[in-house]
Design a protein around this motif. Sequence first.
Motif, PDB file in Angstrom:
ATOM      1  N   LEU A  65      -9.923   0.168  -5.663  1.00  0.00           N
ATOM      2  CA  LEU A  65     -10.355  -0.912  -6.232  1.00  0.00           C
ATOM      3  C   LEU A  65     -10.728  -2.093  -6.347  1.00  0.00           C
ATOM      4  CD1 LEU A  65     -11.691  -0.834  -9.264  1.00  0.00           C
ATOM      5  CD2 LEU A  65      -9.655  -1.297 -10.024  1.00  0.00           C
ATOM      6  N   VAL A  66      -9.066  -2.598  -5.051  1.00  0.00           N
ATOM      7  CA  VAL A  66      -9.580  -3.788  -4.686  1.00  0.00           C
ATOM      8  C   VAL A  66     -10.467  -4.368  -3.891  1.00  0.00           C
ATOM      9  CG1 VAL A  66      -7.519  -5.676  -3.668  1.00  0.00           C
ATOM     10  CG2 VAL A  66      -6.982  -3.940  -5.262  1.00  0.00           C
ATOM     11  N   LEU A  67     -10.575  -2.611  -3.004  1.00  0.00           N
ATOM     12  CA  LEU A  67     -11.283  -2.970  -1.643  1.00  0.00           C
ATOM     13  C   LEU A  67     -12.948  -2.578  -2.474  1.00  0.00           C
ATOM     14  CD1 LEU A  67     -10.385  -0.387   0.803  1.00  0.00           C
ATOM     15  CD2 LEU A  67     -10.776  -2.543   1.458  1.00  0.00           C
ATOM     16  N   LEU A  68     -13.060  -2.400  -3.206  1.00  0.00           N
ATOM     17  CA  LEU A  68     -14.414  -1.998  -3.664  1.00  0.00           C
ATOM     18  C   LEU A  68     -14.633  -3.475  -4.497  1.00  0.00           C
ATOM     19  CD1 LEU A  68     -16.652   0.708  -4.343  1.00  0.00           C
ATOM     20  CD2 LEU A  68     -15.610   0.689  -6.835  1.00  0.00           C
ATOM     21  N   GLU A  69     -13.580  -3.973  -5.393  1.00  0.00           N
ATOM     22  CA  GLU A  69     -14.316  -5.690  -5.642  1.00  0.00           C
ATOM     23  C   GLU A  69     -14.484  -6.346  -5.066  1.00  0.00           C
ATOM     24  OE1 GLU A  69     -14.367  -6.754  -8.937  1.00  0.00           O
ATOM     25  OE2 GLU A  69     -14.744  -4.419  -9.391  1.00  0.00           O
ATOM     26  N   VAL A  70     -14.016  -6.128  -3.467  1.00  0.00           N
ATOM     27  CA  VAL A  70     -13.973  -6.921  -2.410  1.00  0.00           C
ATOM     28  C   VAL A  70     -14.705  -6.934  -1.382  1.00  0.00           C
ATOM     29  CG1 VAL A  70     -12.869  -7.706  -0.106  1.00  0.00           C
ATOM     30  CG2 VAL A  70     -11.253  -7.500  -2.049  1.00  0.00           C
ATOM     31  N   LEU A  71     -15.636  -5.711  -1.399  1.00  0.00           N
ATOM     32  CA  LEU A  71     -16.586  -5.574  -0.867  1.00  0.00           C
ATOM     33  C   LEU A  71     -18.028  -5.230  -1.172  1.00  0.00           C
ATOM     34  CD1 LEU A  71     -15.276  -2.536   1.899  1.00  0.00           C
ATOM     35  CD2 LEU A  71     -15.535  -5.130   2.210  1.00  0.00           C
ATOM     36  N   SER A  72     -17.873  -5.590  -3.214  1.00  0.00           N
ATOM     37  CA  SER A  72     -19.087  -5.395  -3.573  1.00  0.00           C
ATOM     38  C   SER A  72     -20.422  -7.031  -3.505  1.00  0.00           C
ATOM     39  CB  SER A  72     -18.504  -6.266  -5.006  1.00  0.00           C
ATOM     40  OG  SER A  72     -18.121  -6.579  -5.818  1.00  0.00           O
ATOM     41  N   GLN A  73     -21.173  -6.411  -4.041  1.00  0.00           N
ATOM     42  CA  GLN A  73     -22.497  -7.567  -3.565  1.00  0.00           C
ATOM     43  C   GLN A  73     -22.355  -8.658  -4.014  1.00  0.00           C
ATOM     44  OE1 GLN A  73     -25.989  -6.157  -4.118  1.00  0.00           O
ATOM     45  NE2 GLN A  73     -26.116  -4.808  -1.914  1.00  0.00           N
ATOM     46  N   SER A  74     -21.470  -8.699  -5.081  1.00  0.00           N
ATOM     47  CA  SER A  74     -21.133 -10.106  -5.766  1.00  0.00           C
ATOM     48  C   SER A  74     -19.624 -10.893  -5.449  1.00  0.00           C
ATOM     49  CB  SER A  74     -20.735  -9.389  -8.113  1.00  0.00           C
ATOM     50  OG  SER A  74     -19.642  -8.543  -7.117  1.00  0.00           O
ATOM     51  N   SER A  75     -19.568 -10.551  -4.647  1.00  0.00           N
ATOM     52  CA  SER A  75     -18.071 -10.963  -4.082  1.00  0.00           C
ATOM     53  C   SER A  75     -18.560 -11.444  -2.952  1.00  0.00           C
ATOM     54  CB  SER A  75     -16.537  -9.743  -4.124  1.00  0.00           C
ATOM     55  OG  SER A  75     -17.401  -9.556  -2.782  1.00  0.00           O
ATOM     56  N   PRO A  76     -17.412 -13.058  -2.196  1.00  0.00           N
ATOM     57  CA  PRO A  76     -18.290 -13.441  -1.129  1.00  0.00           C
ATOM     58  C   PRO A  76     -17.940 -12.747  -0.472  1.00  0.00           C
ATOM     59  CG  PRO A  76     -16.380 -15.056  -2.413  1.00  0.00           C
ATOM     60  CD  PRO A  76     -17.033 -13.434  -3.250  1.00  0.00           C
ATOM     61  N   VAL A  77     -16.862 -11.832  -0.044  1.00  0.00           N
ATOM     62  CA  VAL A  77     -17.601 -10.848   1.816  1.00  0.00           C
ATOM     63  C   VAL A  77     -18.490 -10.354   1.502  1.00  0.00           C
ATOM     64  CG1 VAL A  77     -15.778  -9.723   2.536  1.00  0.00           C
ATOM     65  CG2 VAL A  77     -14.417 -11.115   1.901  1.00  0.00           C
ATOM     66  N   ALA A  94     -10.946   1.964   4.769  1.00  0.00           N
ATOM     67  CA  ALA A  94     -10.019   2.753   3.697  1.00  0.00           C
ATOM     68  C   ALA A  94      -8.360   3.070   4.030  1.00  0.00           C
ATOM     69  CB  ALA A  94     -10.146   3.744   2.629  1.00  0.00           C
ATOM     70  N   SER A  95      -8.667   4.247   5.167  1.00  0.00           N
ATOM     71  CA  SER A  95      -7.589   4.911   5.931  1.00  0.00           C
ATOM     72  C   SER A  95      -7.070   3.853   6.766  1.00  0.00           C
ATOM     73  CB  SER A  95      -7.979   6.076   6.919  1.00  0.00           C
ATOM     74  OG  SER A  95      -8.925   6.783   6.082  1.00  0.00           O
ATOM     75  N   ALA A  96      -7.546   2.762   7.115  1.00  0.00           N
ATOM     76  CA  ALA A  96      -6.600   1.962   8.224  1.00  0.00           C
ATOM     77  C   ALA A  96      -5.906   1.040   7.299  1.00  0.00           C
ATOM     78  CB  ALA A  96      -7.485   0.831   9.022  1.00  0.00           C
ATOM     79  N   ILE A  97      -6.258   0.424   6.060  1.00  0.00           N
ATOM     80  CA  ILE A  97      -5.726  -0.225   5.388  1.00  0.00           C
ATOM     81  C   ILE A  97      -3.987   0.994   4.425  1.00  0.00           C
ATOM     82  CG2 ILE A  97      -5.224  -1.782   2.979  1.00  0.00           C
ATOM     83  CD1 ILE A  97      -8.624  -2.818   3.876  1.00  0.00           C
ATOM     84  N   MET A  98      -4.128   1.305   4.462  1.00  0.00           N
ATOM     85  CA  MET A  98      -3.001   2.956   4.362  1.00  0.00           C
ATOM     86  C   MET A  98      -2.102   3.289   4.946  1.00  0.00           C
ATOM     87  SD  MET A  98      -4.102   2.845   0.924  1.00  0.00           S
ATOM     88  CE  MET A  98      -2.649   4.113   0.338  1.00  0.00           C
ATOM     89  N   ALA A  99      -2.539   3.034   6.017  1.00  0.00           N
ATOM     90  CA  ALA A  99      -2.081   3.780   7.091  1.00  0.00           C
ATOM     91  C   ALA A  99      -1.358   2.130   7.505  1.00  0.00           C
ATOM     92  CB  ALA A  99      -2.648   4.280   8.621  1.00  0.00           C
ATOM     93  N   PHE A 100      -1.706   1.094   7.560  1.00  0.00           N
ATOM     94  CA  PHE A 100      -1.141   0.249   8.262  1.00  0.00           C
ATOM     95  C   PHE A 100       0.585  -0.308   7.600  1.00  0.00           C
ATOM     96  CE2 PHE A 100      -0.674  -5.222   8.660  1.00  0.00           C
ATOM     97  CZ  PHE A 100      -0.977  -5.001  10.303  1.00  0.00           C
ATOM     98  N   PRO A 127       1.072  -1.565  -0.098  1.00  0.00           N
ATOM     99  CA  PRO A 127      -0.321   0.399   0.201  1.00  0.00           C
ATOM    100  C   PRO A 127       0.554   1.518  -0.047  1.00  0.00           C
ATOM    101  CG  PRO A 127      -1.236  -0.898   1.809  1.00  0.00           C
ATOM    102  CD  PRO A 127       0.291  -2.133   1.058  1.00  0.00           C
ATOM    103  N   LEU A 128       1.804   1.562   0.467  1.00  0.00           N
ATOM    104  CA  LEU A 128       2.655   2.693   0.246  1.00  0.00           C
ATOM    105  C   LEU A 128       3.389   2.448  -1.073  1.00  0.00           C
ATOM    106  CD1 LEU A 128       5.281   1.892   3.666  1.00  0.00           C
ATOM    107  CD2 LEU A 128       3.472   2.868   3.654  1.00  0.00           C
ATOM    108  N   ARG A 176      -1.019   9.389   8.110  1.00  0.00           N
ATOM    109  CA  ARG A 176      -1.662   8.627   6.821  1.00  0.00           C
ATOM    110  C   ARG A 176      -3.134   8.476   6.829  1.00  0.00           C
ATOM    111  NH1 ARG A 176      -2.923   8.331   2.684  1.00  0.00           N
ATOM    112  NH2 ARG A 176      -2.378   6.659   1.159  1.00  0.00           N
ATOM    113  N   ALA A 177      -3.958   8.169   7.678  1.00  0.00           N
ATOM    114  CA  ALA A 177      -5.101   8.514   7.652  1.00  0.00           C
ATOM    115  C   ALA A 177      -5.535   9.763   7.458  1.00  0.00           C
ATOM    116  CB  ALA A 177      -5.730   7.682   8.983  1.00  0.00           C
ATOM    117  N   LEU A 178      -4.614  10.680   7.766  1.00  0.00           N
ATOM    118  CA  LEU A 178      -5.343  11.896   7.522  1.00  0.00           C
ATOM    119  C   LEU A 178      -5.467  12.679   6.604  1.00  0.00           C
ATOM    120  CD1 LEU A 178      -3.741  14.445  10.951  1.00  0.00           C
ATOM    121  CD2 LEU A 178      -6.077  13.472  10.787  1.00  0.00           C
ATOM    122  N   GLY A 179      -4.632  12.620   5.471  1.00  0.00           N
ATOM    123  CA  GLY A 179      -4.485  12.895   4.488  1.00  0.00           C
ATOM    124  C   GLY A 179      -4.926  11.867   2.995  1.00  0.00           C
ATOM    125  N   GLU A 180      -5.277  10.466   3.833  1.00  0.00           N
ATOM    126  CA  GLU A 180      -5.722   9.639   2.838  1.00  0.00           C
ATOM    127  C   GLU A 180      -6.788  10.060   1.582  1.00  0.00           C
ATOM    128  OE1 GLU A 180      -6.962   6.987   0.385  1.00  0.00           O
ATOM    129  OE2 GLU A 180      -5.598   7.308   1.436  1.00  0.00           O
TER     130      GLU A 180
END
Length: 225
Positions: free
Chosen positions: A62-74, A95-101, A52-53, A156-160
Amino acid sequence: MTEGELPLILFTLAVAALATVLILPVGIAVAYGLARWEGAGKGLIETLLSLPLVLPPTAVGLVLLEVLSQSSPVGQVLDSMGIEVIFTPKAVVLASAIMAFPLLVRAARSGFEEVDPRLVAVARTLGDSRARAFFRVTLPLAWRGVLTGALLAFSRALGEFGATVLVAGNIPGRTQTLALAIFHRTQIGQDAEALRLAGVATLMAFAAIYATEVLSRRRGARARA
């Protein structure tokens, strides 16, 4: 500062703080594991965690959008539980958490690597369990590295922006953060308002980064001592 800007700033601070708190336990565990593990595949795991860095934030979004879409298992599991994430404040925090992790993990790992394993071994010989030795010896000695990582993650989360705008949108009063508001005001020609918000964002980021630098200098002084 106008009346409508204060809630925006408070929302951004709340998102950054919540994202940091949520990733802190996992980040500490991962950082400690990487600091102590010397097995095969460590470099691969570190590379994956650091992606993510270097990836465009929009790619992560975009990956998050696909993972969380209603067509995905998640997405289907979340839908069955009645949990809505996309285009909600939850998506902003996610999104902020993943980018800051990665920033949290890298700094915390450095802190754990500075802890002398012999001190932990002494605690174990005195009867402490592995978990008790971690909380009584390792974590207190590595706290500056962990706190530095938390401050970097918060900054990092502040400026995401990139991942957030894809998975949460830019909905005023709902998912709009300071970074998104600056972009929106620039797009509609409100340059003065955008500059004012950019100044606020700069002050918040400066405070967090300055605290990180102070901690880093103290860690360096302790290491030289």
